[in-house]
Motif scaffolding. Structure first.
Motif, PDB file in Angstrom:
ATOM      1  N   ALA A 151       1.190  26.048 -57.658  1.00  0.00           N
ATOM      2  CA  ALA A 151       2.135  24.996 -58.020  1.00  0.00           C
ATOM      3  C   ALA A 151       1.912  24.533 -59.453  1.00  0.00           C
ATOM      4  O   ALA A 151       2.874  24.260 -60.180  1.00  0.00           O
ATOM      5  CB  ALA A 151       2.004  23.818 -57.058  1.00  0.00           C
ATOM      6  N   ARG A 152       0.672  24.435 -59.888  1.00  0.00           N
ATOM      7  CA  ARG A 152       0.379  24.041 -61.279  1.00  0.00           C
ATOM      8  C   ARG A 152       0.948  25.060 -62.257  1.00  0.00           C
ATOM      9  O   ARG A 152       1.540  24.701 -63.278  1.00  0.00           O
ATOM     10  CB  ARG A 152      -1.132  23.923 -61.496  1.00  0.00           C
ATOM     11  N   ILE A 153       0.748  26.335 -61.946  1.00  0.00           N
ATOM     12  CA  ILE A 153       1.268  27.390 -62.814  1.00  0.00           C
ATOM     13  C   ILE A 153       2.793  27.310 -62.877  1.00  0.00           C
ATOM     14  O   ILE A 153       3.402  27.395 -63.952  1.00  0.00           O
ATOM     15  CB  ILE A 153       0.821  28.781 -62.320  1.00  0.00           C
ATOM     16  N   PHE A 154       3.410  27.116 -61.706  1.00  0.00           N
ATOM     17  CA  PHE A 154       4.861  27.010 -61.672  1.00  0.00           C
ATOM     18  C   PHE A 154       5.345  25.802 -62.470  1.00  0.00           C
ATOM     19  O   PHE A 154       6.334  25.882 -63.203  1.00  0.00           O
ATOM     20  CB  PHE A 154       5.352  26.905 -60.231  1.00  0.00           C
ATOM     21  N   ALA A 155       4.662  24.663 -62.341  1.00  0.00           N
ATOM     22  CA  ALA A 155       5.068  23.446 -63.049  1.00  0.00           C
ATOM     23  C   ALA A 155       5.021  23.642 -64.558  1.00  0.00           C
ATOM     24  O   ALA A 155       5.858  23.100 -65.289  1.00  0.00           O
ATOM     25  CB  ALA A 155       4.181  22.271 -62.633  1.00  0.00           C
ATOM     26  N   ILE A 156       4.054  24.395 -65.040  1.00  0.00           N
ATOM     27  CA  ILE A 156       3.968  24.671 -66.481  1.00  0.00           C
ATOM     28  C   ILE A 156       5.202  25.445 -66.936  1.00  0.00           C
ATOM     29  O   ILE A 156       5.831  25.115 -67.956  1.00  0.00           O
ATOM     30  CB  ILE A 156       2.679  25.458 -66.804  1.00  0.00           C
ATOM     31  N   HIS A 157       5.566  26.489 -66.184  1.00  0.00           N
ATOM     32  CA  HIS A 157       6.751  27.277 -66.544  1.00  0.00           C
ATOM     33  C   HIS A 157       8.034  26.444 -66.402  1.00  0.00           C
ATOM     34  O   HIS A 157       8.925  26.524 -67.251  1.00  0.00           O
ATOM     35  CB  HIS A 157       6.838  28.518 -65.661  1.00  0.00           C
TER      36      HIS A 157
END
Length: 248
Positions: A151-157
């Motif tokens: 989820a953190r990775i997705f939020a960055i994108h």
């Protein structure tokens, strides 16, 4: 780490960024909440964004339950995504029914809303937190450590896509304003045989005299093909040399 960022989510993130190469901010936010449900454990999602006045509004949600939860946060003045935005940090609630960090918020939620756990992630651009992505699940403990990392990775994108869309929208708006104003200036130049500075000054005087935004004056001229008001009420362009109206 095979379940860290599963293929469906990774593939969809790439597709989302390609599809939304020049999106509106509205479509970018909507794509974010729809894609966020591919995060393991997530069943619903919402995006809340700080507006120009410093307020926070929910710009997209996958269900009415999300909007109800968001409105309750606004009313209570506390809640997980308010904390995520305020502190710029991830907030995880593994068991919402027993979590007392936001008692005033919890008390405003309907008893049958059916939210067991949530994950609120800040949306960050540079050093600025401009919003939050919140993931919801009906069951408690829905988000494992690897799911939270995904989820953190997705939020960055997602933050990158939304910021790019906002910048594109602002650029297009500014370009449209300049184009319409230039067309209106050209109309005044042709009508009165004026130079560009004097013609722009006529538009400014019209804007001030009618208490109307200069862009609106220009847009009305371009759309109707005439100057607003009666011809006798227009500023006399012959006075431009005696009374400069341009800024500076």
């Amino acid at each position: 780490m095979p379940d860290l960022f599963d293929d469906r989510l990774a593939t969809r993130v790439i597709a989302m960024m390609q599809e939304l190469s020049s999106p509106s901010s509205e479509s970018a936010v909507q794509a974010t909440v729809e894609t966020a449900r591919l995060v393991p454990g997530a069943e619903e999602a919402g995006v809340s964004v700080v507006d120009r006045d410093g307020g926070i509004e929910t710009q997209a949600a996958t269900s009415e339950a999300v909007r109800i939860a968001d409105r309750a946060q606004q009313a209570a003045g506390q809640g997980p995504w308010l904390d995520a935005i305020g502190h710029g940090q991830e907030v995880y609630a593994s068991h919402l029914p027993s979590d007392r960090r936001w008692a005033a918020w919890s008390e405003q939620l309907p008893a049958d809303i059916g939210l067991g756990s949530l994950l609120a992630l800040p949306l960050i651009s540079g050093s600025r937190t401009f919003g939050a992505l919140t993931l919801y699940a009906r069951r408690p403990d829905a988000f494992t450590a690897s799911a939270r990392l995904a989820a953190r990775i997705f939020a960055i994108h997602a933050a990158s896509v939304i910021v790019a869309a906002q910048a594109e929208e602002q650029w297009r708006s500014a370009l449209e304003t300049r184009t319409v104003t230039s067309q209106a200036v050209g109309m005044v130049m042709e009508r009165f045989a004026l130079g560009p500075d004097a013609a722009f000054a006529v538009l400014r005087r019209l804007s001030m005299d009618t208490n109307t935004r200069l862009y609106d004056v220009a847009e009305d001229m371009v759309s109707t093909g005439r100057l607003p008001g009666d011809q006798d009420d227009l500023p006399d362009p012959r006075n431009e040399g005696a009374e400069p109206l341009v800024e500076g």
